[in-house]
Write a protein that holds these residues in place. Sequence first.
Motif, PDB file in Angstrom:
ATOM      1  N   GLN A  16     105.753 -39.141  43.209  1.00  0.00           N
ATOM      2  CA  GLN A  16     106.582 -40.021  42.393  1.00  0.00           C
ATOM      3  C   GLN A  16     107.095 -41.216  43.189  1.00  0.00           C
ATOM      4  OE1 GLN A  16     109.680 -37.539  40.805  1.00  0.00           O
ATOM      5  NE2 GLN A  16     108.320 -36.555  39.319  1.00  0.00           N
ATOM      6  N   ASN A  17     107.113 -41.074  44.500  1.00  0.00           N
ATOM      7  CA  ASN A  17     107.652 -42.128  45.349  1.00  0.00           C
ATOM      8  C   ASN A  17     106.578 -42.797  46.208  1.00  0.00           C
ATOM      9  OD1 ASN A  17     110.702 -42.026  44.963  1.00  0.00           O
ATOM     10  ND2 ASN A  17     110.137 -39.883  45.163  1.00  0.00           N
ATOM     11  N   GLY A  18     105.324 -42.640  45.814  1.00  0.00           N
ATOM     12  CA  GLY A  18     104.234 -43.299  46.523  1.00  0.00           C
ATOM     13  C   GLY A  18     103.810 -42.607  47.799  1.00  0.00           C
ATOM     14  N   GLY A  19     104.270 -41.384  48.012  1.00  0.00           N
ATOM     15  CA  GLY A  19     103.913 -40.647  49.218  1.00  0.00           C
ATOM     16  C   GLY A  19     102.778 -39.673  48.964  1.00  0.00           C
ATOM     17  N   LYS A  20     102.420 -38.951  50.000  1.00  0.00           N
ATOM     18  CA  LYS A  20     101.298 -38.032  49.893  1.00  0.00           C
ATOM     19  C   LYS A  20     101.481 -36.899  50.900  1.00  0.00           C
ATOM     20  CE  LYS A  20      96.284 -38.076  49.998  1.00  0.00           C
ATOM     21  NZ  LYS A  20      95.081 -38.861  50.206  1.00  0.00           N
ATOM     22  N   ILE A  21     100.987 -35.722  50.562  1.00  0.00           N
ATOM     23  CA  ILE A  21     101.004 -34.593  51.483  1.00  0.00           C
ATOM     24  C   ILE A  21      99.585 -34.036  51.565  1.00  0.00           C
ATOM     25  CG2 ILE A  21     101.683 -32.950  49.683  1.00  0.00           C
ATOM     26  CD1 ILE A  21     103.269 -31.440  51.849  1.00  0.00           C
ATOM     27  N   ASP A  22      99.107 -33.857  52.786  1.00  0.00           N
ATOM     28  CA  ASP A  22      97.777 -33.295  53.021  1.00  0.00           C
ATOM     29  C   ASP A  22      97.930 -32.040  53.859  1.00  0.00           C
ATOM     30  OD1 ASP A  22      96.174 -35.366  51.785  1.00  0.00           O
ATOM     31  OD2 ASP A  22      96.673 -36.633  53.496  1.00  0.00           O
ATOM     32  N   ILE A  35     102.517 -35.464  56.148  1.00  0.00           N
ATOM     33  CA  ILE A  35     103.310 -36.021  55.057  1.00  0.00           C
ATOM     34  C   ILE A  35     103.414 -37.519  55.275  1.00  0.00           C
ATOM     35  CG2 ILE A  35     105.581 -36.073  53.950  1.00  0.00           C
ATOM     36  CD1 ILE A  35     105.898 -33.146  54.809  1.00  0.00           C
ATOM     37  N   ARG A  36     103.019 -38.280  54.269  1.00  0.00           N
ATOM     38  CA  ARG A  36     103.099 -39.739  54.347  1.00  0.00           C
ATOM     39  C   ARG A  36     104.194 -40.210  53.396  1.00  0.00           C
ATOM     40  NH1 ARG A  36      97.610 -38.555  54.557  1.00  0.00           N
ATOM     41  NH2 ARG A  36      96.605 -39.308  56.456  1.00  0.00           N
ATOM     42  N   ILE A  37     105.175 -40.873  53.962  1.00  0.00           N
ATOM     43  CA  ILE A  37     106.286 -41.395  53.180  1.00  0.00           C
ATOM     44  C   ILE A  37     106.295 -42.907  53.359  1.00  0.00           C
ATOM     45  CG2 ILE A  37     108.773 -41.363  52.803  1.00  0.00           C
ATOM     46  CD1 ILE A  37     108.759 -38.587  54.201  1.00  0.00           C
TER      47      ILE A  37
END
Length: 61
Positions: A16-22, A35-37
């Motif tokens: 929801q905030n444009g981040g990503k978790i791999d 985690i990319r924030i």
Amino acid sequence: MEQDFGLSIAKEILGQNGGKIDIKSELGKGTEVVIRIPTKKALEKSLKNTTEKTKREDEEI
């Protein structure tokens, strides 16, 4: 089960905030979690690009 639920919540909030978790996991080797924030600057750039794309699409109609 609790871990899966927590990861789902984290993924949703990041998305929801444009981040990503791999997550990468190998049996016997371990698990890597990235985690990319996005920063405020990155979010502003993304918003600008999205706005410009929308304007171009509107002009094509």
